[in-house]
Design a protein around this motif. Structure first.
Motif, PDB file in Angstrom:
ATOM      1  N   GLU A 214       0.831  -1.204   0.000  1.00  0.00           N
ATOM      2  CA  GLU A 214       0.000   0.000   0.000  1.00  0.00           C
ATOM      3  C   GLU A 214       0.867   1.256   0.000  1.00  0.00           C
ATOM      4  N   ASN A 218       1.074   4.497  -2.645  1.00  0.00           N
ATOM      5  CA  ASN A 218       0.698   5.834  -2.170  1.00  0.00           C
ATOM      6  C   ASN A 218       1.878   6.801  -2.072  1.00  0.00           C
ATOM      7  N   LYS A 254      -8.459  -3.754  -2.619  1.00  0.00           N
ATOM      8  CA  LYS A 254      -8.965  -2.439  -2.213  1.00  0.00           C
ATOM      9  C   LYS A 254      -8.077  -1.319  -2.749  1.00  0.00           C
ATOM     10  N   VAL A 255      -6.765  -1.485  -2.613  1.00  0.00           N
ATOM     11  CA  VAL A 255      -5.825  -0.444  -3.050  1.00  0.00           C
ATOM     12  C   VAL A 255      -5.869  -0.282  -4.570  1.00  0.00           C
ATOM     13  N   GLN A 257      -8.343  -0.891  -6.575  1.00  0.00           N
ATOM     14  CA  GLN A 257      -9.596  -0.229  -6.943  1.00  0.00           C
ATOM     15  C   GLN A 257      -9.520   1.268  -6.679  1.00  0.00           C
ATOM     16  N   GLU A 258      -8.962   1.628  -5.534  1.00  0.00           N
ATOM     17  CA  GLU A 258      -8.873   3.050  -5.174  1.00  0.00           C
ATOM     18  C   GLU A 258      -8.021   3.838  -6.160  1.00  0.00           C
ATOM     19  N   HIS A 259      -7.044   3.195  -6.764  1.00  0.00           N
ATOM     20  CA  HIS A 259      -6.103   3.895  -7.640  1.00  0.00           C
ATOM     21  C   HIS A 259      -6.326   3.612  -9.122  1.00  0.00           C
TER      22      HIS A 259
END
Length: 461
Positions: A214, A218, A254-255, A257-259
């Motif tokens: 993650e 980020n 999750k990560v 999808q977020e990016h």
């Protein structure tokens, strides 16, 4: 126009009077040095049924390789054979490029029904017939969708031997003489139940690996541009049978999808009930953006398919093609195989048999400490061979013993048992038998494996 001329003799075991030695010697002359399996498993197969194969010297072997997991139902399953015969007498074409047939229609509908949400959010792409072909298509599509060029893969991963697929594969050996691999491939550590790549182990190791991934995405100073895709196996096969922890997979989903990073799940070896679920990623309850399918999906014949979330189907007509993407025989054998797996509840049976077998191997481990670790899901099991006479590391792991693993593979072969190896230095003996193998046959495996240990000079404690 039909003729009476027969261009190939009737095939049977009696058609091959040569010995293993003779046939192997002839193939050594005919084939390139690239051939690999005959060097480890020097036999010429003349007959195969279920989990058993017979060689040219009339010796029988229990096959726990099953075409590297391709033969989900074992060799020559009667319904699979019947499906081939039905196509041959139906008048259907054997080759269609990507033209439509009723058989392709039925196969497509059934395969989609097995994908998450019964496939309502997915479409299919038929690629060239190998898993590597499908991986190449998935990588290209992710780059086309996102407009980005980077890919994150994982140490220990195996995705094929074509150019892009090899670039995202962890094994260094086949890359050594190949210059100009696909650029912008970033490898990250993959969780390992026995040998944590961060040297932490346990739940803390998994949490650290999750944070590491993650943070890389980020961190604006990571040095790694946002990738088009992340590609991984939910259970690494060639890398040593390493199942991904569910929480790690969930966080990666999750990560990504977020990016806006496409998540590609390579289910070529682990898919289709092999791990006790229809797909290995189901153990984590996630939905990939692209699912790579081959091996068992063709029921023993060459076929590869992508399951693509419809929102990412950015192809224009003809922008990824392949001559052999319409293999009608493979669609027939694949459809039969998928129906048997689903309608007979094979995944649940595989889960139960796998847990029983791991329990038996754990008991064997107490008597043979060269068995350092037993792991896997369903009937995708790895046995890591170690040097218990040497010092443990700070996590309590003994050094790996690739030499003994190779000797054990040889002794298993001599005892009539076919296994493959994998993992770092080939220290892991891998089981990928037919999903229909029964408890009696698993018992035969255990007996043969223990005899191989004794034959290799391993003394029980």
């Amino acid at each position: 126009m039909m003729t009476d001329k027969v261009r190939i003799d009737s095939l049977s075991a009696d058609s091959f009077p040569q010995s293993n030695e003779t046939l192997l010697a002839r193939q050594a002359e005919f084939e390139s040095n690239v051939r690999s399996y005959p060097r480890k498993l020097p036999l010429a197969i003349t007959k195969a049924q279920g989990v058993w194969i017979t060689d040219a010297d009339n010796k029988q072997y229990l096959d726990c390789l099953a075409g590297a997991g391709t033969l989900a139902l074992g060799h020559n399953h009667p319904e699979v054979i019947q499906s081939i015969q039905s196509v041959l007498t139906s008048g259907l074409p054997l080759h269609t490029l990507d033209l439509t047939t009723p058989l392709k229609d039925e196969f497509s509908a059934y395969l989609l029904s097995l994908l998450p949400g019964q496939g309502k959010e997915y479409c299919l792409q038929f690629t060239g017939p190998s898993g590597a072909d499908a991986v190449e298509a998935a990588l290209k599509l992710a780059k086309k969708v996102t407009g980005r060029s980077g890919v994150i893969s994982f140490s220990g991963g195996y995705h094929g031997m074509t150019h892009g697929a090899l670039s995202v594969t962890g094994n260094l050996s086949p890359k050594e003489a190949v210059n100009g691999m696909m650029p912008e491939v970033q490898f990250m550590p993959y969780p390992h139940q026995y040998r944590c790549p961060l040297g932490i182990g346990g739940e803390a190791g998994v949490k650290a690996l999750t944070y590491y991934f993650e943070n890389l995405i980020n961190d604006v100073e990571s040095g790694v541009r946002k990738p088009a895709a992340v590609i991984l196996e939910a259970v690494q096969g060639e890398g040593g049978v390493n199942p991904a922890p569910a929480e790690w997979l969930q966080r990666i989903r999750k990560v990504t999808q977020e990016h806006g990073i496409l998540l590609i799940l390579d289910e070529v070896q682990a898919g289709f009930a092999r791990t006790g679920k229809f797909f290995a990623f189901e153990h984590a309850g996630i939905e990939p953006d692209i699912i790579v399918m081959s091996k068992a999906v063709g029921g023993g014949l060459p076929l590869a398919v992508l399951g693509i979330k419809k929102q990412f189907d950015a192809w224009a007509p003809g922008h990824h093609t392949g001559t052999f993407r319409g293999n009608q025989l493979a669609m027939a054998t694949g459809l039969t195989t998928l129906k048997i797996l689903k309608e007979e509840g094979i995944a649940d049976q595989v889960a139960e048999k796998g847990e029983w077998l791991k329990g038996q191997l754990a008991e064997m481990q107490k008597r043979f400490p060269v068995i350092g670790h037993v792991r896997g899901l369903g009937l995708m099991i790895g046995i890591e061979i170690v040097k218990p006479q040497e010092a443990q590391d700070h996590m309590g792991c003994y050094p790996a013993d690739g030499e003994l693993s190779a000797l054990l593979q040889k002794k298993c072969f001599e005892a009539g048992l076919i296994l493959e190896r994998g993992g770092r230095g080939g220290c892991v003996l891998r089981l990928l038998p037919s999903l229909l193998i029964d408890k009696n046959e698993l018992g035969i495996f255990l007996d043969k494996f223990e005899n191989a240990l004794l034959s290799a000079g391993v003394k029980p404690v």
